[in-house]
Design an enzyme around this catalytic site. Structure first.
Site, PDB file in Angstrom:
ATOM      1  N   SER A   1       0.833  -1.205   0.000  1.00 21.17           N
ATOM      2  CA  SER A   1       0.000   0.000   0.000  1.00 21.17           C
ATOM      3  C   SER A   1       0.862   1.247   0.000  1.00 21.17           C
ATOM      4  O   SER A   1       1.954   1.258   0.580  1.00 21.17           O
ATOM      5  CB  SER A   1      -0.862  -0.032   1.262  1.00 21.17           C
ATOM      6  OG  SER A   1      -1.506   1.188   1.463  1.00 21.17           O
TER       7      SER A   1
ATOM      8  N   TYR B   1      -2.439  -1.263  10.977  1.00 21.06           N
ATOM      9  CA  TYR B   1      -2.654  -1.788   9.623  1.00 21.06           C
ATOM     10  C   TYR B   1      -1.482  -1.411   8.718  1.00 21.06           C
ATOM     11  O   TYR B   1      -0.884  -2.262   8.055  1.00 21.06           O
ATOM     12  CB  TYR B   1      -3.975  -1.262   9.014  1.00 21.06           C
ATOM     13  CG  TYR B   1      -4.012  -1.489   7.519  1.00 21.06           C
ATOM     14  CD1 TYR B   1      -4.226  -2.775   7.023  1.00 21.06           C
ATOM     15  CD2 TYR B   1      -3.758  -0.454   6.610  1.00 21.06           C
ATOM     16  CE1 TYR B   1      -4.207  -3.014   5.653  1.00 21.06           C
ATOM     17  CE2 TYR B   1      -3.740  -0.688   5.247  1.00 21.06           C
ATOM     18  CZ  TYR B   1      -3.966  -1.966   4.772  1.00 21.06           C
ATOM     19  OH  TYR B   1      -3.922  -2.206   3.424  1.00 21.06           O
TER      20      TYR B   1
ATOM     21  N   LYS C   1       1.843  -3.699   6.672  1.00 17.85           N
ATOM     22  CA  LYS C   1       2.352  -3.679   5.290  1.00 17.85           C
ATOM     23  C   LYS C   1       3.861  -3.437   5.276  1.00 17.85           C
ATOM     24  O   LYS C   1       4.602  -4.045   4.511  1.00 17.85           O
ATOM     25  CB  LYS C   1       1.623  -2.612   4.459  1.00 17.85           C
ATOM     26  CG  LYS C   1       0.141  -2.898   4.252  1.00 17.85           C
ATOM     27  CD  LYS C   1      -0.096  -4.172   3.454  1.00 17.85           C
ATOM     28  CE  LYS C   1      -1.547  -4.535   3.343  1.00 17.85           C
ATOM     29  NZ  LYS C   1      -1.799  -5.878   2.808  1.00 17.85           N
TER      30      LYS C   1
HETATM   31  P1  NAD Z   1     -11.096  -7.176   1.019  1.00 19.34           P
HETATM   32  O1  NAD Z   1     -11.356  -7.194   2.485  1.00 19.34           O
HETATM   33  O2  NAD Z   1     -12.230  -6.890   0.118  1.00 19.34           O
HETATM   34  O3  NAD Z   1     -10.445  -8.570   0.559  1.00 19.34           O
HETATM   35  C1  NAD Z   1      -9.617  -9.321   1.407  1.00 19.34           C
HETATM   36  C2  NAD Z   1     -10.127 -10.752   1.362  1.00 19.34           C
HETATM   37  O4  NAD Z   1      -9.281 -11.557   2.173  1.00 19.34           O
HETATM   38  C3  NAD Z   1     -11.542 -10.918   1.907  1.00 19.34           C
HETATM   39  O5  NAD Z   1     -12.308 -11.660   0.981  1.00 19.34           O
HETATM   40  C4  NAD Z   1     -11.363 -11.693   3.213  1.00 19.34           C
HETATM   41  O6  NAD Z   1     -12.443 -12.568   3.452  1.00 19.34           O
HETATM   42  C5  NAD Z   1     -10.076 -12.439   2.947  1.00 19.34           C
HETATM   43  N1  NAD Z   1      -9.261 -12.766   4.141  1.00 19.34           N
HETATM   44  C6  NAD Z   1      -8.846 -11.958   5.135  1.00 19.34           C
HETATM   45  N2  NAD Z   1      -8.079 -12.632   5.998  1.00 19.34           N
HETATM   46  C7  NAD Z   1      -7.993 -13.908   5.542  1.00 19.34           C
HETATM   47  C8  NAD Z   1      -7.329 -15.076   5.972  1.00 19.34           C
HETATM   48  N3  NAD Z   1      -6.617 -15.104   7.092  1.00 19.34           N
HETATM   49  N4  NAD Z   1      -7.462 -16.202   5.245  1.00 19.34           N
HETATM   50  C9  NAD Z   1      -8.194 -16.226   4.096  1.00 19.34           C
HETATM   51  N5  NAD Z   1      -8.843 -15.143   3.636  1.00 19.34           N
HETATM   52  C10 NAD Z   1      -8.745 -14.004   4.358  1.00 19.34           C
HETATM   53  O7  NAD Z   1      -9.892  -6.153   0.776  1.00 19.34           O
HETATM   54  P2  NAD Z   1      -9.334  -5.541  -0.591  1.00 19.34           P
HETATM   55  O8  NAD Z   1      -9.676  -4.108  -0.612  1.00 19.34           O
HETATM   56  O9  NAD Z   1      -9.679  -6.409  -1.720  1.00 19.34           O
HETATM   57  O10 NAD Z   1      -7.777  -5.616  -0.289  1.00 19.34           O
HETATM   58  C11 NAD Z   1      -6.980  -6.689  -0.752  1.00 19.34           C
HETATM   59  C12 NAD Z   1      -5.556  -6.463  -0.311  1.00 19.34           C
HETATM   60  O11 NAD Z   1      -5.093  -5.217  -0.814  1.00 19.34           O
HETATM   61  C13 NAD Z   1      -5.344  -6.404   1.196  1.00 19.34           C
HETATM   62  O12 NAD Z   1      -4.116  -7.016   1.505  1.00 19.34           O
HETATM   63  C14 NAD Z   1      -5.290  -4.925   1.477  1.00 19.34           C
HETATM   64  O13 NAD Z   1      -4.560  -4.640   2.644  1.00 19.34           O
HETATM   65  C15 NAD Z   1      -4.571  -4.430   0.237  1.00 19.34           C
HETATM   66  N6  NAD Z   1      -4.812  -3.019  -0.068  1.00 19.34           N
HETATM   67  C16 NAD Z   1      -6.098  -2.569  -0.189  1.00 19.34           C
HETATM   68  C17 NAD Z   1      -6.330  -1.230  -0.474  1.00 19.34           C
HETATM   69  C18 NAD Z   1      -7.733  -0.685  -0.562  1.00 19.34           C
HETATM   70  O14 NAD Z   1      -7.898   0.523  -0.431  1.00 19.34           O
HETATM   71  N7  NAD Z   1      -8.753  -1.496  -0.788  1.00 19.34           N
HETATM   72  C19 NAD Z   1      -5.245  -0.366  -0.659  1.00 19.34           C
HETATM   73  C20 NAD Z   1      -3.947  -0.866  -0.546  1.00 19.34           C
HETATM   74  C21 NAD Z   1      -3.740  -2.209  -0.254  1.00 19.34           C
HETATM   75  C1  WQD Z   2      -9.671   9.480   0.824  1.00 13.79           C
HETATM   76  C2  WQD Z   2      -9.836  10.973   1.075  1.00 13.79           C
HETATM   77  C3  WQD Z   2     -10.259  11.516   3.369  1.00 13.79           C
HETATM   78  C4  WQD Z   2     -14.150   9.590   3.668  1.00 13.79           C
HETATM   79  C5  WQD Z   2      -7.130   4.507   3.077  1.00 13.79           C
HETATM   80  C6  WQD Z   2      -6.098   3.792   3.906  1.00 13.79           C
HETATM   81  C7  WQD Z   2      -4.919   3.409   3.079  1.00 13.79           C
HETATM   82  C8  WQD Z   2      -5.344   2.613   1.832  1.00 13.79           C
HETATM   83  C9  WQD Z   2      -6.460   3.284   1.104  1.00 13.79           C
HETATM   84  C10 WQD Z   2      -5.151   0.271   2.265  1.00 13.79           C
HETATM   85  C11 WQD Z   2      -9.133  11.446   2.346  1.00 13.79           C
HETATM   86  C12 WQD Z   2     -11.444  11.882   2.512  1.00 13.79           C
HETATM   87  C13 WQD Z   2     -12.934  10.065   3.200  1.00 13.79           C
HETATM   88  C14 WQD Z   2     -15.170  10.513   3.978  1.00 13.79           C
HETATM   89  C15 WQD Z   2     -13.726  12.315   3.315  1.00 13.79           C
HETATM   90  N1  WQD Z   2      -5.844   1.327   2.183  1.00 13.79           N
HETATM   91  N2  WQD Z   2     -12.734  11.406   3.036  1.00 13.79           N
HETATM   92  N3  WQD Z   2     -14.932  11.855   3.788  1.00 13.79           N
HETATM   93  O1  WQD Z   2      -7.432   7.617   3.748  1.00 13.79           O
HETATM   94  O2  WQD Z   2      -6.385   7.811   1.445  1.00 13.79           O
HETATM   95  O3  WQD Z   2      -6.545   5.637   2.507  1.00 13.79           O
HETATM   96  O4  WQD Z   2      -7.527   3.630   2.011  1.00 13.79           O
HETATM   97  O5  WQD Z   2      -3.963   0.125   2.231  1.00 13.79           O
HETATM   98  O6  WQD Z   2      -4.077   2.658   3.879  1.00 13.79           O
HETATM   99  O7  WQD Z   2      -5.677   4.673   4.946  1.00 13.79           O
HETATM  100  O8  WQD Z   2      -8.623   6.704   1.700  1.00 13.79           O
HETATM  101  O9  WQD Z   2     -10.951   6.685   0.927  1.00 13.79           O
HETATM  102  O10 WQD Z   2     -10.489   6.798   3.416  1.00 13.79           O
HETATM  103  O11 WQD Z   2      -9.995   8.768   2.003  1.00 13.79           O
HETATM  104  O12 WQD Z   2     -13.543  13.527   3.170  1.00 13.79           O
HETATM  105  O13 WQD Z   2     -16.281  10.143   4.429  1.00 13.79           O
HETATM  106  O14 WQD Z   2     -11.232  11.238   1.277  1.00 13.79           O
HETATM  107  O15 WQD Z   2     -10.055  12.483   4.374  1.00 13.79           O
HETATM  108  O16 WQD Z   2      -8.650  12.720   2.111  1.00 13.79           O
HETATM  109  P1  WQD Z   2      -7.216   7.057   2.420  1.00 13.79           P
HETATM  110  P2  WQD Z   2     -10.083   7.164   2.039  1.00 13.79           P
END
Ligand code: NAD
Ligand code: WQD
Length: 341
Positions: free
Chosen positions: A126, A151, A155
């Site tokens: 991330s 969290y 990472k």
């Molecule tokens: P998500 O929660 O939709 O998907 C994660 C999936 O993993 C879920 O289906 C959950 O049931 C499964 N899971 C969790 N723990 C498990 C375990 N121990 N064993 C088997 N399955 C398990 O999340 P996402 O948004 O699709 O994110 C996927 C990956 O990307 C994660 O590692 C997350 O940290 C990373 N990521 C997400 C974002 C974002 O904003 N969505 C941003 C950066 C990184």
């Molecule tokens: C985006 C912008 C908020 C909600 C998070 C995690 C990061 C990554 C992605 C996994 C920000 C603003 C939001 C609302 C708002 N995940 N906002 N009103 O914070 O960039 O990142 O998700 O790795 O680790 O921290 O994403 O979508 O929460 O916010 O004004 O109700 O929208 O302040 O500026 P963020 P977000």
């Protein structure tokens, strides 16, 4: 075609990646414990692709079950590891659950990679590892900054665990993708994001607010040092993001890596403010977003967007889908799940 194991494959990003893999004729095994997704996602994947991936309900933290997966499906060529908990606020309340789930799952997979001589791992990292970068756009060489949440720290630690393990085992291969802000849904609207409870992320809150399920959108702060005062992020379409995983897997399988552990920024290279997201959503959908400005959200960075040159050049990948189409897809998905016209 090669077998790919996708942990967390019924989740938001995982399901979109499974679709792209199946469309490229890979054989896909999803391993997910359904802690944050539902089995119906597999139906959505099948509706889009006409292919039903293998599905195993497995907790990746259970080492014996992970071993059993590799006994059952011989010749898995690569793992894409999405499975993790991802809610920043929840991780502050439940740090141990986050460290256990996100790190033990990774360590189990690295062990199984050694044991079964299975060399390829693509890891979901991330942009949170950069915190507030000193220079924008942020490159892969920017320093990792102390994380503001457990969290985010999972990472950072995960990247270190991979690095140390691959130093000791040069025959293994891995690649971390540092995602910026994934948004939107598949254009078919058969799969998308399914947040539990009140969405914490911006775009799911916007779509639910417009669908009438939430109150007004709260815009967290308009006194940032940005052109319109609201915070800036790099919002990337989830299908573009999913495609980055295909090129990452293919790079590993083709032996094209420059070193056995690489990392790439996966974003659009363009920053958008919260107000720009609102305006673009309104333009793309014809819907009005009611919002109010409130205080900043603690822990938010002011602005971050990716330098994607390295990923563009090395992976031969770039984000193609416009922000307007992306926000329209998020709204189409919300309407579909709420049965709105
Ligand atoms: P998500 O929660 O939709 O998907 C994660 C999936 O993993 C879920 O289906 C959950 O049931 C499964 N899971 C969790 N723990 C498990 C375990 N121990 N064993 C088997 N399955 C398990 O999340 P996402 O948004 O699709 O994110 C996927 C990956 O990307 C994660 O590692 C997350 O940290 C990373 N990521 C997400 C974002 C974002 O904003 N969505 C941003 C950066 C990184
Ligand atoms: C985006 C912008 C908020 C909600 C998070 C995690 C990061 C990554 C992605 C996994 C920000 C603003 C939001 C609302 C708002 N995940 N906002 N009103 O914070 O960039 O990142 O998700 O790795 O680790 O921290 O994403 O979508 O929460 O916010 O004004 O109700 O929208 O302040 O500026 P963020 P977000």
């Amino acid at each position: 075609m090669e077998k790919i194991l996708v942990t967390g494959g019924t989740g938001y990003i995982g399901s979109h990646t499974v679709v792209e893999l199946l469309q490229k004729k890979y054989t896909v095994i999803i391993a997910d414990n359904l802690s944050n997704s539902t089995i119906e996602v597999v139906d959505g994947i099948e509706k889009i692709t006409g292919i039903r991936p293998y599905f195993e309900q497995v907790d990746i933290c259970e080492k014996e079950k992970v071993n059993a997966l590799f006994e059952k499906y011989k010749d898995i060529k690569a793992i894409i590891h999405f499975a993790a908990f991802k809610a920043v606020g929840e991780s502050v309340e439940m740090p141990l659950e986050y460290y256990q789930n996100n790190l033990i799952s990774l360590m189990n997979l690295l062990e199984v990679m050694k044991k079964y001589n299975q060399p390829g791992l693509v890891f979901s990292s991330s942009c949170t590892v950069y915190g507030q970068p000193d220079h924008l756009p942020v490159t892969e060489n920017a320093p990792v900054k102390k994380s503001l949440s457990p969290y985010g720290n999972t990472k950072q630690i995960a990247e270190e665990i991979i690095e140390d393990t691959l130093k000791a085992h040069p025959d293994l291969k891995a690649l971390s993708l540092r995602y910026f802000n994934p948004i939107g849904a598949h254009p078919s609207a058969f799969i998308g994001e399914l947040p539990k409870g009140v969405p914490l992320n911006l775009v799911p809150f916007v779509t639910q607010a417009v669908a009438g399920i939430r109150g007004k959108l709260k815009v967290f702060g308009n006194d940032y040092n940005t052109p319109d005062g609201t915070a800036i992020r790099d919002y990337i379409n989830v299908v573009d993001l999913a495609r980055a995983h295909i090129v990452a897997v293919e790079r590993i399988l083709a032996g094209k890596q420059k070193s056995n552990y690489e990392m790439f920024n996966i974003g659009t290279g363009r920053g958008s403010s919260v107000l720009e997201i609102i305006q673009t959503f309104e333009k793309a959908t014809g819907e009005k977003v009611d919002y109010e400005i409130v205080d900043r959200r603690p822990g938010d960075v002011e602005q971050v967007w990716a330098d994607t040159k390295y990923a563009n050049k090395e992976l031969g990948w770039k984000a193609d889908i416009s922000l307007e189409d992306t926000l329209a897809s998020a709204w189409a998905w919300e309407k579909k799940i709420r049965k709105l016209k």
